[in-house]
Motif scaffolding. Structure first.
Motif, PDB file in Angstrom:
ATOM      1  N   TYR A   1       0.331  -1.392   0.023  1.00  0.00           N
ATOM      2  CA  TYR A   1       0.022   0.083  -0.208  1.00  0.00           C
ATOM      3  C   TYR A   1       0.867   1.265   0.192  1.00  0.00           C
ATOM      4  O   TYR A   1       0.796   1.715   1.576  1.00  0.00           O
ATOM      5  CB  TYR A   1      -0.829   0.059   1.397  1.00  0.00           C
ATOM      6  CG  TYR A   1      -2.201   1.243   1.142  1.00  0.00           C
ATOM      7  CD1 TYR A   1      -2.606   1.194   0.147  1.00  0.00           C
ATOM      8  CD2 TYR A   1      -2.607   1.590   2.325  1.00  0.00           C
ATOM      9  CE1 TYR A   1      -4.057   2.259   0.062  1.00  0.00           C
ATOM     10  CE2 TYR A   1      -3.553   2.500   2.022  1.00  0.00           C
ATOM     11  CZ  TYR A   1      -4.032   2.117   1.183  1.00  0.00           C
ATOM     12  OH  TYR A   1      -5.596   3.345   1.139  1.00  0.00           O
ATOM     13  N   ASN A   2       1.559   1.740  -1.087  1.00  0.00           N
ATOM     14  CA  ASN A   2       2.421   3.469  -1.443  1.00  0.00           C
ATOM     15  C   ASN A   2       1.721   4.171  -2.008  1.00  0.00           C
ATOM     16  O   ASN A   2       0.543   4.074  -2.252  1.00  0.00           O
ATOM     17  CB  ASN A   2       3.580   2.157  -1.641  1.00  0.00           C
ATOM     18  CG  ASN A   2       3.103   1.972  -3.787  1.00  0.00           C
ATOM     19  OD1 ASN A   2       2.124   2.454  -3.888  1.00  0.00           O
ATOM     20  ND2 ASN A   2       4.519   0.772  -3.733  1.00  0.00           N
ATOM     21  N   GLU A   3       1.982   4.784  -1.945  1.00  0.00           N
ATOM     22  CA  GLU A   3       2.405   6.017  -2.797  1.00  0.00           C
ATOM     23  C   GLU A   3       0.969   6.045  -3.664  1.00  0.00           C
ATOM     24  O   GLU A   3      -0.368   5.953  -3.935  1.00  0.00           O
ATOM     25  CB  GLU A   3       3.019   6.819  -2.746  1.00  0.00           C
ATOM     26  CG  GLU A   3       3.552   7.915  -1.333  1.00  0.00           C
ATOM     27  CD  GLU A   3       2.391   8.376  -0.954  1.00  0.00           C
ATOM     28  OE1 GLU A   3       1.400   9.533  -0.142  1.00  0.00           O
ATOM     29  OE2 GLU A   3       2.774   7.841   1.087  1.00  0.00           O
ATOM     30  N   PHE A   4       1.229   5.745  -4.920  1.00  0.00           N
ATOM     31  CA  PHE A   4       0.882   4.734  -5.974  1.00  0.00           C
ATOM     32  C   PHE A   4      -0.652   4.446  -5.385  1.00  0.00           C
ATOM     33  O   PHE A   4      -1.466   5.064  -6.385  1.00  0.00           O
ATOM     34  CB  PHE A   4       1.356   4.007  -7.149  1.00  0.00           C
ATOM     35  CG  PHE A   4       1.364   3.658  -8.392  1.00  0.00           C
ATOM     36  CD1 PHE A   4       0.678   4.639  -9.384  1.00  0.00           C
ATOM     37  CD2 PHE A   4       0.657   2.693  -9.018  1.00  0.00           C
ATOM     38  CE1 PHE A   4      -0.087   4.314 -10.670  1.00  0.00           C
ATOM     39  CE2 PHE A   4       0.037   2.042 -10.050  1.00  0.00           C
ATOM     40  CZ  PHE A   4      -0.238   2.942 -11.031  1.00  0.00           C
ATOM     41  N   HIS A   5      -0.911   3.022  -5.212  1.00  0.00           N
ATOM     42  CA  HIS A   5      -1.852   2.645  -4.643  1.00  0.00           C
ATOM     43  C   HIS A   5      -2.444   3.463  -3.987  1.00  0.00           C
ATOM     44  O   HIS A   5      -4.300   3.228  -4.323  1.00  0.00           O
ATOM     45  CB  HIS A   5      -1.514   1.112  -4.340  1.00  0.00           C
ATOM     46  CG  HIS A   5      -0.616   0.320  -5.030  1.00  0.00           C
ATOM     47  ND1 HIS A   5      -1.097   0.069  -6.144  1.00  0.00           N
ATOM     48  CD2 HIS A   5       0.614  -0.078  -5.039  1.00  0.00           C
ATOM     49  CE1 HIS A   5      -0.521  -1.319  -7.466  1.00  0.00           C
ATOM     50  NE2 HIS A   5       0.925  -0.792  -6.520  1.00  0.00           N
ATOM     51  N   LYS A   6      -2.074   4.888  -3.156  1.00  0.00           N
ATOM     52  CA  LYS A   6      -3.188   5.294  -1.853  1.00  0.00           C
ATOM     53  C   LYS A   6      -3.782   6.066  -2.485  1.00  0.00           C
ATOM     54  O   LYS A   6      -4.720   6.484  -2.516  1.00  0.00           O
ATOM     55  CB  LYS A   6      -1.861   6.059  -1.547  1.00  0.00           C
ATOM     56  CG  LYS A   6      -1.855   5.390  -0.010  1.00  0.00           C
ATOM     57  CD  LYS A   6      -0.977   6.258   0.833  1.00  0.00           C
ATOM     58  CE  LYS A   6      -0.203   4.872   2.563  1.00  0.00           C
ATOM     59  NZ  LYS A   6       0.330   5.649   2.571  1.00  0.00           N
ATOM     60  N   ASP A   7      -3.243   6.514  -3.949  1.00  0.00           N
ATOM     61  CA  ASP A   7      -3.451   7.543  -4.973  1.00  0.00           C
ATOM     62  C   ASP A   7      -4.925   7.230  -5.796  1.00  0.00           C
ATOM     63  O   ASP A   7      -5.496   7.265  -5.745  1.00  0.00           O
ATOM     64  CB  ASP A   7      -2.582   8.095  -5.707  1.00  0.00           C
ATOM     65  CG  ASP A   7      -3.128   9.161  -6.922  1.00  0.00           C
ATOM     66  OD1 ASP A   7      -3.347  10.008  -6.700  1.00  0.00           O
ATOM     67  OD2 ASP A   7      -3.018   8.652  -8.356  1.00  0.00           O
ATOM     68  N   ILE A   8      -5.081   5.874  -5.985  1.00  0.00           N
ATOM     69  CA  ILE A   8      -5.888   4.984  -6.557  1.00  0.00           C
ATOM     70  C   ILE A   8      -6.037   4.992  -5.590  1.00  0.00           C
ATOM     71  O   ILE A   8      -7.793   5.403  -6.490  1.00  0.00           O
ATOM     72  CB  ILE A   8      -4.723   4.109  -7.535  1.00  0.00           C
ATOM     73  CG1 ILE A   8      -3.743   3.988  -8.723  1.00  0.00           C
ATOM     74  CG2 ILE A   8      -5.839   2.460  -8.294  1.00  0.00           C
ATOM     75  CD1 ILE A   8      -3.644   4.256  -9.874  1.00  0.00           C
ATOM     76  N   VAL A   9      -6.515   4.286  -5.222  1.00  0.00           N
ATOM     77  CA  VAL A   9      -7.346   3.720  -3.620  1.00  0.00           C
ATOM     78  C   VAL A   9      -8.471   5.371  -3.810  1.00  0.00           C
ATOM     79  O   VAL A   9      -9.894   5.443  -3.841  1.00  0.00           O
ATOM     80  CB  VAL A   9      -6.813   3.054  -2.600  1.00  0.00           C
ATOM     81  CG1 VAL A   9      -8.101   3.254  -1.546  1.00  0.00           C
ATOM     82  CG2 VAL A   9      -6.565   1.590  -2.994  1.00  0.00           C
ATOM     83  N   ALA A  10      -7.600   6.395  -3.154  1.00  0.00           N
ATOM     84  CA  ALA A  10      -8.472   7.648  -3.160  1.00  0.00           C
ATOM     85  C   ALA A  10      -9.015   8.060  -4.567  1.00  0.00           C
ATOM     86  O   ALA A  10     -10.385   8.158  -3.974  1.00  0.00           O
ATOM     87  CB  ALA A  10      -7.450   8.742  -2.882  1.00  0.00           C
ATOM     88  N   ARG A  11      -9.188   7.371  -5.322  1.00  0.00           N
ATOM     89  CA  ARG A  11      -9.863   7.813  -6.508  1.00  0.00           C
ATOM     90  C   ARG A  11     -11.182   6.730  -6.734  1.00  0.00           C
ATOM     91  O   ARG A  11     -12.313   7.250  -6.955  1.00  0.00           O
ATOM     92  CB  ARG A  11      -8.420   7.781  -8.098  1.00  0.00           C
ATOM     93  CG  ARG A  11      -7.726   9.262  -7.828  1.00  0.00           C
ATOM     94  CD  ARG A  11      -7.101   9.057  -8.724  1.00  0.00           C
ATOM     95  NE  ARG A  11      -7.389   8.893 -10.533  1.00  0.00           N
ATOM     96  CZ  ARG A  11      -6.616   8.379 -10.931  1.00  0.00           C
ATOM     97  NH1 ARG A  11      -5.537   8.012 -11.044  1.00  0.00           N
ATOM     98  NH2 ARG A  11      -7.269   7.591 -12.992  1.00  0.00           N
ATOM     99  N   TRP A  12     -10.796   5.783  -6.342  1.00  0.00           N
ATOM    100  CA  TRP A  12     -11.544   4.307  -6.416  1.00  0.00           C
ATOM    101  C   TRP A  12     -12.379   4.970  -5.237  1.00  0.00           C
ATOM    102  O   TRP A  12     -13.758   4.819  -5.693  1.00  0.00           O
ATOM    103  CB  TRP A  12     -10.478   3.148  -6.368  1.00  0.00           C
ATOM    104  CG  TRP A  12     -12.030   2.050  -6.686  1.00  0.00           C
ATOM    105  CD1 TRP A  12     -12.375   2.036  -7.276  1.00  0.00           C
ATOM    106  CD2 TRP A  12     -11.595   0.909  -5.331  1.00  0.00           C
ATOM    107  NE1 TRP A  12     -13.206   0.599  -7.217  1.00  0.00           N
ATOM    108  CE2 TRP A  12     -12.462   0.326  -6.080  1.00  0.00           C
ATOM    109  CE3 TRP A  12     -10.528   0.249  -4.636  1.00  0.00           C
ATOM    110  CZ2 TRP A  12     -12.309  -0.708  -5.707  1.00  0.00           C
ATOM    111  CZ3 TRP A  12     -10.904  -0.071  -4.212  1.00  0.00           C
ATOM    112  CH2 TRP A  12     -11.692  -0.976  -4.185  1.00  0.00           C
TER     113      TRP A  12
END
Ligand SMILES: [Zn+2]
Ligand SMILES: [Zn+2]
Ligand SMILES: [Zn+2]
Ligand SMILES: [Zn+2]
Lengths: 471, 221
Positions: free
Chosen positions: B79-90
């Motif tokens: 759960y790194n920055e890239f995935h956190k960003d995707i999760v926030a959008r998703w």
């Protein structure tokens, strides 16, 4: 079928109710909102709907071959998606394009708020005591006339440093006297932040609101709104006077959704004022065919001509840049320039090159910093340069607009690079000579061969200087 | 085709192996695909904590306080920055379709997990949350896996978990109520494994009522 195709191809706003009953909810006036953006109980909302103060409208238009989101105007198929929607139990289409502002789903309506709120009449709203130049005066007169007539457009083609905010004051006054609602939309948050205190000082009794991504004010319930163009996505038939700053700039130029929103945010009878220093081809075409009325401000507020760029051919330029170095001739020029009291703005085609050249100059003991778009310290570095805490600022095209320094020379390294189009070069040249205390400044374009963009930029500057002399 | 994440045109990669295969439907561009960064060895065998050799401290602590009710957790991505960003959008913006960029990888991981054939259970959301989001993220993941799930739980209070400190979360009250017991081995599915508390709350209730084993499958760890 033909009708449907036509409706899809044209911007059609006939779905916005034309009946606008008067009411007492400024925060709903001329708005296009999602249900959760209306901070009222269901009972009250139902009541407002019954009185057509609020009207539910379809949020996503559906065509046999495409969709259109009515909030942002998006029609790109890859910017729509479907989801099993737990709220309604169906599979629903939603818009991905404007999702940052809250999700628009096809099964949920948008709420249009009647523009019938009566804004206060201000008898003497303007406290600005400054004087306008002849050119500014002429433009200001024409804008007042436009606001009086109502429906119409005018492009203000003003050179960098013309003082375009001041020329708006009289037309703003005219609008406020008559209870008209005004919006000043600009592409950049920095500009909104900077304009608010200036305008508030000149119009102290007027409720002015600044709206941008994370602005403290969110309500949008003032008669005078300064907003980033994005914020217009929440407005429909709201404004009597609409000023669009830097119509040619990113992200407005080429961004269909912002065109859509700004057109919708204006009332059908609105006066549209466009401001630019560097009109795009499309606008120039409309000017030539007399389709778009224009008023020129070819002279800076201090009355001095624009510095004309010198083009210097530097054949081995790229060979040195590849080694992260500057051509000895340029380095010599910088050494020379640094003997003068002026600071230096150095433009490079890319962030990487800007950083490398800053490093290169630092090794040669210059007081230098570089700045780029994603730079967290950007505002601080710019402020420090303005306070003359260092001598050379190396940057990319991000600093081409808006940001001003009182006394700088401006060099563009590799001016033939594609990132430097005509508009960018005119804007870059426009950074020099901004202050009445030092109205000159050297602008040099270093290149490996003249491009049309460079020549057009020089021509356009000459043209404005000629117009400025004539009057 | 456009990249689901960054919206740029996808340029298909042509190699000898892709040349002979029928074209697959690409969902993300090469640059975004590269950032997915699947969890690989070493990781904690209990909870899939990335970059960790042997059983991690948290898992040891769980074992000490309650004889662990959770068999093991399998996660797919750190759960790194890239995935956190995707999760926030998703999840928070509600861009449902974004999760498709994970489809291929999580399907592969699911097949290799040994969970296939177990009873799949999704973590329930409160009514308030589901109204606001419009979908349940666990069900969305289960849909991608091509599985069917049940939810024998109800929430007794809502999920404002992230506001509390980590320690607090590990020992908080059980927010779930079991309405139907099961005698089959189960796998719980959710999007993120943070402390593992949520999943253990559910696992404890299942085990108390005779469920033989409880594991979990989460996209992020
Ligand atoms: Zn939209
Ligand atoms: Zn729906
Ligand atoms: Zn991508
Ligand atoms: Zn562990």
């Amino acid at each position: 079928m033909f009708k449907t195709v036509k409706k899809y191809l044209q911007k059609d706003f006939s779905w916005i109710p034309s009946e606008n009953p008067t009411h007492s909810y400024p925060s709903l006036t001329g708005k296009l909102l999602l249900r959760h953006e209306i901070p009222l109980e269901d009972e009250i909302v139902d009541h407002l709907i019954a009185q057509t103060i609020l009207t539910k409208v379809t949020s996503i238009e559906s065509y046999p071959w495409a969709y259109r989101c009515r909030r942002c105007g998006n029609t790109k198929s890859y910017m729509f998606a479907k989801m099993p929607h737990a709220t309604c139990g169906q599979t629903c289409v939603y818009c991905r394009f404007c999702i940052q502002m809250g999700r628009v789903v096809a099964c949920e309506p948008l709420y249009y708020g009647s523009s019938g709120f009566e804004w206060p009449l201000h008898e003497h709203p303007c406290q600005w005591k400054g004087e306008l130049t002849v050119h500014q005066q002429k433009a200001a007169d024409e804008l007042v006339a436009l606001v009086r007539t109502g429906k119409g457009e005018k492009l203000v083609w003003a050179v960098c440093g013309a003082g375009k905010t001041e020329i708006l004051f009289r037309s703003i006054t005219e609008a406020l006297k008559n209870g008209k609602r005004i919006c000043l939309a600009t592409p950049r948050t920095d500009v909104v932040r900077e304009l608010l205190p200036r305008l508030q000082k000149s119009f102290p009794k007027v409720n002015i609101q600044a709206l941008y991504g994370d602005s403290p004010d969110k309500a949008g319930d003032a008669p005078f709104i300064i907003a980033t163009t994005h914020q217009l996505l929440r407005f429909a038939h709201a404004f009597d006077v609409m000023v669009i700053d830097e119509v040619d700039a990113f992200p407005f130029h080429n961004d269909a959704s912002l065109h859509y929103a700004s057109e919708r945010a204006a009332k059908p009878q609105a006066s549209m004022i466009y401001l630019t220093a560097t009109p795009r081809k499309k606008q120039k075409r409309r000017i030539r065919s007399k389709d778009l009325p224009v008023v020129f401000i070819p002279q800076r507020f201090h009355g001095h001509p624009l510095p004309v760029p010198q083009l210097k051919l530097t054949p081995a330029l790229h060979r040195y840049l590849q080694k992260a170095e500057l051509h000895p001739k340029i380095l010599q020029q910088i050494a020379h320039q640094q003997q003068t009291p002026r600071q230096l703005l150095l433009f490079l085609p890319s962030v990487k090159m800007a950083e490398q050249i800053a490093e290169y100059l630092k090794e040669r003991n210059y007081e230098v910093r570089s700045v780029h778009a994603e730079d967290r310290g950007r505002a601080g570095k710019i402020q420090a340069f303005r306070k003359k805490e260092y001598r050379v600022l190396v940057t990319t095209t991000i600093l081409e607009r808006g940001v001003t320094f009182p006394s700088v020379d401006v060099y563009v390294i590799d001016a033939g690079h594609v990132v430097f189009d005509e508009a960018a070069l005119v804007q870059i040249a426009g950074r020099a000579g901004r202050s009445p205390d030092d109205p000159k400044g050297d602008v040099i374009f270093y290149h490996v061969g003249k491009t049309d963009e460079m020549l057009d930029a020089v021509d356009s500057i000459h043209y404005m200087n000629r117009l400025g002399r004539k009057l | 085709m456009r990249c689901l994440s960054c919206h740029t045109e996808i340029i298909p990669e042509v190699t000898w192996s892709t040349f002979w295969k029928p074209p697959t439907k690409d969902v993300a561009c090469l640059l975004c695909m590269e950032k997915l960064n699947e969890i690989s060895e070493p990781f904690c065998p209990q909870c899939h904590r990335p970059d960790h050799k042997g059983v991690c401290k948290d898992c040891q602590l769980w074992e000490k306080t309650h004889t662990d009710v959770l068999e093991r957790n399998v996660s797919v991505f750190p759960y790194n920055e890239f995935h956190k960003d995707i999760v926030a959008r998703w999840k928070y913006r509600g861009d449902y379709v974004l999760v498709d960029i994970y489809k291929e990888t999580i399907q592969r991981k699911w097949s290799a997990s040994g969970f296939k054939g177990m009873q799949v259970i999704h973590v329930p959301l409160s009514e308030e949350r589901i109204q606001e989001r419009g979908f349940n993220q666990a069900e969305a993941i289960i849909g991608l896996l091509g599985e069917r799930s049940i939810s024998p739980f109800e929430r007794t209070h809502s999920e404002k978990q992230s506001k509390r400190g980590k320690r607090d979360r590990m020992y908080s009250k059980n927010p779930f109520q079991l309405i139907e017991a099961t005698s089959k081995p189960v796998v719980l599915v959710d999007d993120i494994y943070t402390t593992g508390r949520t999943i253990r709350h559910m696992a404890a209730l299942l085990k108390e009522t005779g469920c033989p084993s409880v594991s979990s499958f989460t996209i992020f760890r």
